[in-house]
Design a protein around this motif. Structure first.
Motif: not given
Length: 177
Positions: A23-26, A40-42, A62-64, A74-76
């Motif tokens: 979970a990135y803060d940004d 948006y979590l990876d 994994s989306k281009k 790589n986030s959903a």
């Protein structure tokens, strides 16, 4: 994207998967008061999970994406309530995400969950979350979980490339017999 097909891993390949959730803060989209905040979590299969060996990618999504430095996103999308469920399930199995300068830019959570497909992405079923025994902290060699993931996928790529390089020789040998 990780291959979790039952023909590869057997029945139940998407059940009780050990996961690393970054979970990135940004990567938060704050909505208005009457709408939910989106995170948006990876999420990736833990390199110690039984399904990880041989995988050239452990990412669930994994989306281009031309804007990403890696060329892939790589986030959903998860709701604030879903992130809170992940946090509760992880308990103390967390680690800080740091950038190259050592600044904390997010948190890693270790959980076990069943997976499902939602809007074309493989995501955690947050109703099946549980803690997991595999750590998301540094390993015995001092590598953080992202370095462990890279090492696992790099080893799988090397093995795949070695097998592909050997295939033409085997075909040639069989042709000579």
């Amino acid at each position: 994207m990780v291959d979790l097909r039952s023909r590869t891993h057997g029945p139940g390949a998407m059940r009780a998967v050990n996961l690393v959730v970054m979970a990135y803060d940004d990567r938060v989209v704050a909505k208005t008061e009457d709408e939910d905040t989106l995170h948006y979590l990876d999420a990736r299969v833990h390199p110690g999970d039984r399904r990880a060996p041989g995988q050239i990618s452990l990412a669930l999504v994994s989306k281009k994406d031309g804007r990403s430095t890696s060329g892939h996103e790589n986030s959903a999308r998860y709701s604030a309530e879903q992130l809170a469920s992940i946090q509760r399930a992880a308990g103390d199995n967390t680690a800080s995400l740091r950038d190259a300068a050592g600044r904390i830019v997010g948190t890693v959570y270790g959980v076990r969950a069943d997976l499902l497909i939602h809007d074309g992405a493989v995501v955690l079923n947050t109703k099946t979350l549980a803690g997991m025994e595999l750590s998301v902290g540094a390993d015995a060699e001092g590598r953080d979980i992202r370095a462990q993931i890279v090492a696992s996928t790099r080893a799988a790529r090397r093995a795949r490339d070695a097998a592909q390089a050997q295939t033409p020789r085997l075909v040639e040998e069989l042709a000579l017999r």
